[in-house]
Scaffold this motif. Structure first.
Motif, mmCIF file in Angstrom:
data_model
loop_
_atom_site.group_PDB
_atom_site.id
_atom_site.type_symbol
_atom_site.label_atom_id
_atom_site.label_comp_id
_atom_site.label_asym_id
_atom_site.label_seq_id
_atom_site.Cartn_x
_atom_site.Cartn_y
_atom_site.Cartn_z
ATOM 1 N N GLU A 39 -0.334 1.182 -2.548
ATOM 2 C CA GLU A 39 -0.383 2.301 -1.602
ATOM 3 C C GLU A 39 0.749 2.275 -0.581
ATOM 4 O O GLU A 39 0.981 3.260 0.111
ATOM 5 C CB GLU A 39 -1.744 2.328 -0.889
ATOM 6 C CG GLU A 39 -2.061 1.141 0.022
ATOM 7 C CD GLU A 39 -2.747 -0.020 -0.689
ATOM 8 O OE1 GLU A 39 -2.403 -0.305 -1.853
ATOM 9 O OE2 GLU A 39 -3.612 -0.656 -0.049
ATOM 10 N N THR A 40 1.462 1.166 -0.467
ATOM 11 C CA THR A 40 2.602 1.102 0.449
ATOM 12 C C THR A 40 3.913 1.359 -0.284
ATOM 13 O O THR A 40 4.975 1.396 0.330
ATOM 14 C CB THR A 40 2.713 -0.285 1.127
ATOM 15 O OG1 THR A 40 3.165 -1.248 0.158
ATOM 16 C CG2 THR A 40 1.382 -0.731 1.710
ATOM 17 N N ALA A 73 -2.928 -5.492 -0.709
ATOM 18 C CA ALA A 73 -3.036 -4.092 -1.127
ATOM 19 C C ALA A 73 -4.362 -3.890 -1.854
ATOM 20 O O ALA A 73 -4.993 -4.846 -2.333
ATOM 21 C CB ALA A 73 -1.869 -3.720 -2.028
#
Ligand code: THU
Length: 136
Positions: A39-40, A73
């Protein structure tokens, strides 16, 4: 342009090519490397690691998901795979369930060869009725 419609970053293909020889697959001779984007935007890599006790072996996706989760994550936005035989390379059933634990709604699975994308599918088309539990 959404993340999902983007073509695979050539740097990811290059990194997959770099780790693919590290695959420990003396029994099947079927090397696989996986990249999972979180997600980053960070990318985590893994390769298959076979074992003389065959069922103990791990898939490339399993290794990559372990690295993603270990980093802190929790979401898989994309799975990119390459291997010895890219014409026959979708995540196995068990890995579909492993991916389902963390896959976002737009997660896709992309298979690449040495230079380019060869196949792509939305992840949830591969496991539309995944087993899930509401973790609350
Ligand atoms: N394998 C993976 O690592 N990922 C896949 O998506 C399919 C299969 C591995 C498991 C085993 O080491 C070898 O490929 C042959 O099944």
């Amino acid at each position: 342009m959404s993340e999902q419609s983007k073509s695979v970053d050539p740097a990811i293909i290059a990194a997959l090519r770099a780790v693919l020889p590290h695959s420990h697959s003396p029994y099947s001779k079927f090397k696989v490397a996986a990249a999972v984007t979180d997600e980053t935007g960070a990318v985590h890599y893994g390769i298959n690691i076979e074992n003389a006790a065959f069922p103990v072996g791990t898939c490339a996706e399993q290794s990559a998901i372990g690295a993603l989760v270990t980093s802190g994550a929790r979401r898989i936005e994309r799975v990119v795979l390459t291997g010895s035989d890219v014409g026959n390379l979708w995540p196995c059933g068990a890995c579909r369930q492993r991916i389902a634990e963390f896959a976002g709604p737009e997660c896709d699975v992309v298979v690449v060869d040495g230079a380019a994308e060869v196949m792509r599918t939305p992840f949830w088309d591969l496991l539309p009725k995944a087993f899930t539990l509401d973790a609350g």
